[in-house]
Structures are given as structure tokens and as C-alpha cells.
Design a protein around this motif. Structure first.
Motif, mmCIF file in Angstrom:
data_model
loop_
_atom_site.group_PDB
_atom_site.id
_atom_site.type_symbol
_atom_site.label_atom_id
_atom_site.label_comp_id
_atom_site.label_asym_id
_atom_site.label_seq_id
_atom_site.Cartn_x
_atom_site.Cartn_y
_atom_site.Cartn_z
ATOM 1 N N TYR A 272 0.672 -1.357 -0.367
ATOM 2 C CA TYR A 272 -0.070 -0.230 0.422
ATOM 3 C C TYR A 272 1.014 1.353 -0.064
ATOM 4 O O TYR A 272 0.871 2.586 0.474
ATOM 5 C CB TYR A 272 -1.136 -0.426 1.398
ATOM 6 N N HIS B 154 -6.137 2.123 -1.942
ATOM 7 C CA HIS B 154 -7.249 2.095 -2.746
ATOM 8 C C HIS B 154 -8.033 1.336 -1.550
ATOM 9 O O HIS B 154 -8.670 0.173 -1.779
ATOM 10 C CB HIS B 154 -6.763 0.967 -3.449
ATOM 11 N N CYS C 138 -11.514 -0.522 0.922
ATOM 12 C CA CYS C 138 -12.362 -0.386 0.051
ATOM 13 C C CYS C 138 -13.355 0.976 1.004
ATOM 14 O O CYS C 138 -13.605 0.803 2.461
ATOM 15 C CB CYS C 138 -13.139 -1.359 0.956
HETATM 16 C C1 HEM Z 1 -19.159 -7.390 0.613
HETATM 17 C C2 HEM Z 1 -18.793 -6.508 0.995
HETATM 18 C C3 HEM Z 1 -17.601 -6.172 -0.068
HETATM 19 C C4 HEM Z 1 -15.940 -6.551 0.223
HETATM 20 C C5 HEM Z 1 -15.501 -7.974 0.453
HETATM 21 C C6 HEM Z 1 -15.448 -5.546 -0.556
HETATM 22 C C7 HEM Z 1 -13.869 -5.087 -1.021
HETATM 23 C C8 HEM Z 1 -13.228 -4.389 -1.152
HETATM 24 C C9 HEM Z 1 -11.709 -4.774 -1.933
HETATM 25 C C10 HEM Z 1 -11.598 -6.210 -1.500
HETATM 26 C C11 HEM Z 1 -10.824 -3.505 -1.591
HETATM 27 C C12 HEM Z 1 -9.934 -3.240 -3.152
HETATM 28 C C13 HEM Z 1 -8.973 -3.224 -1.744
HETATM 29 C C14 HEM Z 1 -7.764 -2.745 -2.478
HETATM 30 O O1 HEM Z 1 -7.855 -2.162 -3.745
HETATM 31 O O2 HEM Z 1 -6.621 -2.581 -1.849
HETATM 32 C C15 HEM Z 1 -12.373 -2.870 -2.670
HETATM 33 C C16 HEM Z 1 -12.882 -1.805 -3.417
HETATM 34 C C17 HEM Z 1 -13.848 -0.704 -3.147
HETATM 35 N N1 HEM Z 1 -14.872 -1.487 -2.626
HETATM 36 FE FE1 HEM Z 1 -15.101 -2.468 -1.747
HETATM 37 N N2 HEM Z 1 -15.770 -4.361 -0.265
HETATM 38 C C18 HEM Z 1 -17.421 -5.054 -0.401
HETATM 39 C C19 HEM Z 1 -18.197 -3.213 0.450
HETATM 40 C C20 HEM Z 1 -17.961 -2.526 -0.671
HETATM 41 C C21 HEM Z 1 -19.533 -1.504 -0.181
HETATM 42 C C22 HEM Z 1 -20.919 -1.582 0.306
HETATM 43 C C23 HEM Z 1 -19.322 -0.823 -1.469
HETATM 44 C C24 HEM Z 1 -19.990 0.974 -1.542
HETATM 45 C C25 HEM Z 1 -19.389 1.905 -1.764
HETATM 46 C C26 HEM Z 1 -17.454 -0.569 -2.098
HETATM 47 C C27 HEM Z 1 -17.230 -0.066 -2.800
HETATM 48 C C28 HEM Z 1 -15.631 0.570 -3.332
HETATM 49 C C29 HEM Z 1 -14.561 0.910 -3.968
HETATM 50 C C30 HEM Z 1 -15.874 2.408 -4.692
HETATM 51 C C31 HEM Z 1 -13.632 0.219 -4.390
HETATM 52 C C32 HEM Z 1 -12.415 1.037 -4.832
HETATM 53 C C33 HEM Z 1 -11.214 1.393 -4.295
HETATM 54 C C34 HEM Z 1 -10.298 2.324 -4.718
HETATM 55 O O3 HEM Z 1 -9.962 2.182 -5.608
HETATM 56 O O4 HEM Z 1 -9.860 3.364 -4.396
HETATM 57 N N3 HEM Z 1 -17.121 -2.112 -1.407
HETATM 58 N N4 HEM Z 1 -13.334 -3.474 -2.091
#
Ligand code: HEM
Length: 414
Positions: free
Chosen positions: A58, A360, A362
Motif C-alpha cells: 500500500y 485503494h 474499500c
Molecule cells: C462484501 C463487501 C465488500 C467487500 C468484500 C469489498 C472488498 C473490496 C476490496 C478487496 C477492495 C480493493 C482494495 C484494494 O484495491 O486495495 C475494494 C475496493 C472498493 N470497494 Fe469494496 N468491498 C465490499 C463492499 C463495498 C461497498 C458496500 C461499496 C460501496 C460503496 C464498495 C465500493 C468499493 C470501491 C468503489 C472500491 C475501489 C476503491 C479504490 O480503488 O480506491 N465496496 N472493496
């Protein structure tokens, strides 16, 4: 200075498909290391796990995200042009838009919508002999998140829209029909949401200013331009789709309540913080996102190893959440472990680690936790049900993991 150890085979793509969530852990254990170089999908890839290497992963000075996601992931799970593939200031600006949607008041509104939706759905369950909890959770979350984001959902389309969000999530690591279902689902969903963005911009659709459809339709990137309609659709889907994905954790929570009845008793006793610990343990214990990917920005040395410029790197989320150096008895479900847990943004990483705005990690983590709490309280205090015989074995080769029965409940009473 050491060379990063190799896993010693010409290509490990098939082994990755076979070992799934355990691919990195198995090889780290065999090689006695926390990182190794492998060849995956015709590309040299460094795989790593553990708190120290998560901290390195990170570091924005050393790693970037642009162009890292394989095309098959962009065509299904992520879409093209979304926040996941941005770096530096453009990423910060776009990520700020997501984080602006996550005030405590707005998240509480989503939790209320979701609680009301659970009660509405369950009113029909009493009349049915059995209910597939996973399918119900997906639909219930789809209804709640559409209402919350301002997305108008026509009643006759609820099941199809829900199935499309689920198909995108289910397709990311799949091949064959599962992958194609995800691609078609993404195309359909993007066309649908693009139309809504245009309706908002041309004042044909009025939505509250604090909802995601409004914020994303009128968001301006660093150049001062509105997002093109496809990117706006990708970002709105980036809110709705992962909110529906919380159904996986809700199903896992229901499995945990079934397999560890003492947890239900402690939830019913309303022990302080037990609900928080329970939800955290579900996110730690059950397999969902296996890895995240980045690329080295430049050549550098770290931990005695040389990392060349442009190398793809995978961080093992599942393996780090089950690392015995960080978690006692990691393969035992034990919510109480969180009582002593020393918070670190790099040891407990089910939804990524590090910073929210500048990294990045979440932005939906708070939503996930709140929606899980609502569902766990609903299942344990408002509902009585039986759990018929069914196949709850989960293959760790299937990504995302899903038990064949998707958790069936019967004799429901509310
Ligand atoms: C089951 C629930 C969830 C899991 C397991 C999950 C998991 C993840 C993971 C592993 C990442 C990537 C982190 C990285 O690249 O280092 C991520 C990014 C992201 N998640 Fe989630 N997430 C969940 C729920 C949500 C929810 C509810 C939202 C609604 C806003 C969301 C929106 C995003 C977005 C927009 C990214 C991209 C962030 C970035 O690239 O800066 N996620 N998530």
C-alpha cells in the motif's frame, strides 16, 4: 540482496484455479517465505502475504494501479475507467466523491432502508416452506441500495437487476458460462445506468442532492469536466454492485449462527461489543475477495529483495486474514479474538488495507459493517427458523466461494 524465490513451474495459472484462496499460502509455506515469483496468465507475478508486505503493497510511491486489472475483470466485476484503476491526484479526486457519500447519517439511512426491507421480505417467507437466504439477501439489498442511491427500480425488473449485479460479482474469476453471464450483465447494467445519468443531467429525473445518482452525475474530475456517461455508470455500479455483494457476508453470518449456536445466545444476551466482534470475525474468517493487484511504479529494494519496475504484484487478503503469526488458531471461528485485537490497517484486510482517501482501501467498509449488523440482528432476534439438511461445504477453488445450497432456511416465523 536476494532474488525473489520462484515457485519453480513454467506457468501456475491452472494451479491458481485449482488452489483458489490457498494458492499463495500453500506456496509460501512450501518455500518458507512470504513472497515468491510465479507466472500467472502469461505474466510474471510476485505473490505476497502478511502484515509487513501488506504495508509495502500500500506504499503509493512504489506501487500503482493503472492498467493492472485484466481485461476479463474489467468486462465483468470492475468496468472500465473506474476508481480502481486510477492513481495519484485523479484517484484522490474520484475517491473523494465516494467518501462524500459515506457520512454517518447517510449510512444510518441505508441501514434503516435495509432493516425495513428485511421485514417486508420476511412477511412472505412464512407462507413458503423454504427460503434460499442468499437469494433473498441479494434482492433485499438491491432494493435498499437502489432506493438509497436514487436509482428508480421498476418492480417487474427487480429480480433481473439483482441477478445482473450478482452475475458481475460471480464472473470475475470464472471461465465459461459464468464469465459470459457477468459480461452480458455488465453491458445491460451500464446501458441502464447511463440512461439514468442522462435523465438527471437533462432534468428528466429529479433526485435528492445527497444521493449517489446525483453526486456521480454531477461530479467533475480534476479537469473540471463531467464524467463521460459510461464512466459515471461504472462508478454508480461501483456503489450498487458491492452493496449487493454484502449478501455473501450475510449468508456467511447465517452459517456462523447455525454452526456456532453459542454466538446466537451471546447476541441475544446483547453483550457489549459482541455484535461488532461477530461481524468482524465473519469478515475475517470466510473467503470472499482472495487477492488485490498492483504494479511496481519503479525499480526498488525492500526487505532484502529487488523489485523490478513494471512487475505485477498480488497481495493475499485471505492468507493475511488467516496468518497464524497475526491470528491465534486462524481457522477457528472465534469472535472474542477481536476483544484483544490491536488495530492495524495491514493485518485485517478483508476489504483491502491502508488509507481510504490516498489509497485503494474499500470506501464501502462502513456500509458493509452496518448492513451486516442489521441482518445479523434481524436473523437472531426477529426471526425464528429451522435449517434443513443441505450441502454447506464450500470449495476454496470457487471464487467467490458459495456453498451449493446458498443457505436454505425453513419454517420461518417472524
Ligand atoms: C462484501 C463487501 C465488500 C467487500 C468484500 C469489498 C472488498 C473490496 C476490496 C478487496 C477492495 C480493493 C482494495 C484494494 O484495491 O486495495 C475494494 C475496493 C472498493 N470497494 Fe469494496 N468491498 C465490499 C463492499 C463495498 C461497498 C458496500 C461499496 C460501496 C460503496 C464498495 C465500493 C468499493 C470501491 C468503489 C472500491 C475501489 C476503491 C479504490 O480503488 O480506491 N465496496 N472493496
Amino acid at each position: 540482496m536476494h532474488e525473489i524465490p520462484r515457485d519453480g513451474v513454467p506457468d501456475s495459472t491452472l494451479s491458481f484455479a485449482w488452489d483458489g484462496y490457498l494458492f499463495i499460502t500453500k506456496r509460501c509455506t512450501r518455500l518458507g517465505t512470504d513472497l515468491f515469483r510465479s507466472r500467472l496468465m502469461l505474466q510474471s507475478t510476485v505473490c505476497m502475504r502478511g502484515e509487513e508486505l501488506a504495508r509495502l503493497f500500500y506504499d503509493n510511491e512504489r506501487f500503482e494501479r493503472a492498467g493492472v486489472a485484466p481485461s476479463r475483470l474489467q468486462q465483468t466485476l470492475f468496468g472500465r475507467g473506474g476508481v480502481q484503476g486510477l492513481d495519484g491526484n485523479p484517484h484522490r479526486c474520484r475517491k473523494g466523491m465516494f467518501l462524500s457519500l459515506m457520512s454517518a447519517e447517510r449510512i444510518a439511512e441505508l441501514a434503516e432502508l435495509s432493516a425495513a426491507q428485511w421485514h417486508r421480505s420476511a412477511a412472505n417467507w412464512e407462507r413458503r416452506s423454504q427460503v434460499v437466504l442468499f437469494d433473498e439477501a441479494c434482492e433485499s439489498l438491491c432494493r435498499a441500495v437502489c432506493a438509497w442511491t436514487g436509482i428508480p427500480l421498476v418492480e417487474s425488473e427487480v429480480r433481473r437487476r439483482t441477478d445482473d449485479f450478482v452475475a458481475m460479482i460471480d464472473a470475475g474469476a470464472a471461465i465459461g458460462p459464468r464469465h459470459w453471464r457477468g459480461r452480458w450483465a455488465r453491458n445491460r447494467a451500464e446501458r441502464w445506468i447511463e440512461g439514468l445519468v442522462e435523465d438527471v443531467r437533462h432534468h428528466r429525473l429529479t433526485v435528492d442532492e445527497d444521493c449517489a445518482l446525483y453526486a456521480i452525475s454531477w461530479h467533475r474530475d480534476l479537469s473540471g469536466e463531467l464524467l463521460d456517461k459510461r464512466t459515471a455508470a461504472v462508478e454508480l455500479i461501483n456503489v450498487a454492485r458491492p452493496t449487493v455483494a454484502v449478501a455473501w457476508y450475510i449468508m456467511f453470518a447465517a452459517m456462523a449462527l447455525h454452526q456456532h449456536p453459542q454466538c446466537r445466545e451471546r447476541l441475544l444476551a446483547a453483550e457489549a461489543y459482541y455484535l461488532d466482534y461477530f461481524v468482524e470475525e465473519v469478515r475475517r474468517f470466510y473467503p470472499f475477495f482472495p487477492v488485490v493487484a498492483a504494479r511496481t511504479r519503479r525499480e526498488f529494494e525492500s526487505k532484502g529483495y529487488r523489485f523490478p519496475k513494471g512487475e505485477r504484484v498480488l497481495l493475499d487478503l485471505y492468507g493475511t486474514n488467516h496468518d497464524p503469526r497475526l491470528w491465534d488458531d486462524p481457522h477457528t471461528f472465534m469472535p472474542e479474538r477481536f476483544r484483544q485485537w490491536k488495530r492495524s490497517p495491514f493485518s485485517f484486510i478483508p476489504q483491502g488495507g491502508g488509507e481510504y482517501l490516498d489509497g485503494h482501501r474499500c470506501p464501502g467498509e462502513w456500509i458493509t459493517i452496518e448492513l451486516m449488523k442489521v441482518a445479523v440482528m434481524f436473523l437472531s432476534t426477529s426471526l425464528r427458523y429451522s435449517v434443513p439438511q443441505q450441502d454447506l461445504r464450500m470449495s476454496l477453488s470457487r471464487i467467490p466461494a458459495l456453498p451449493p445450497s446458498r443457505f436454505v432456511i425453513g419454517n420461518v416465523q417472524i
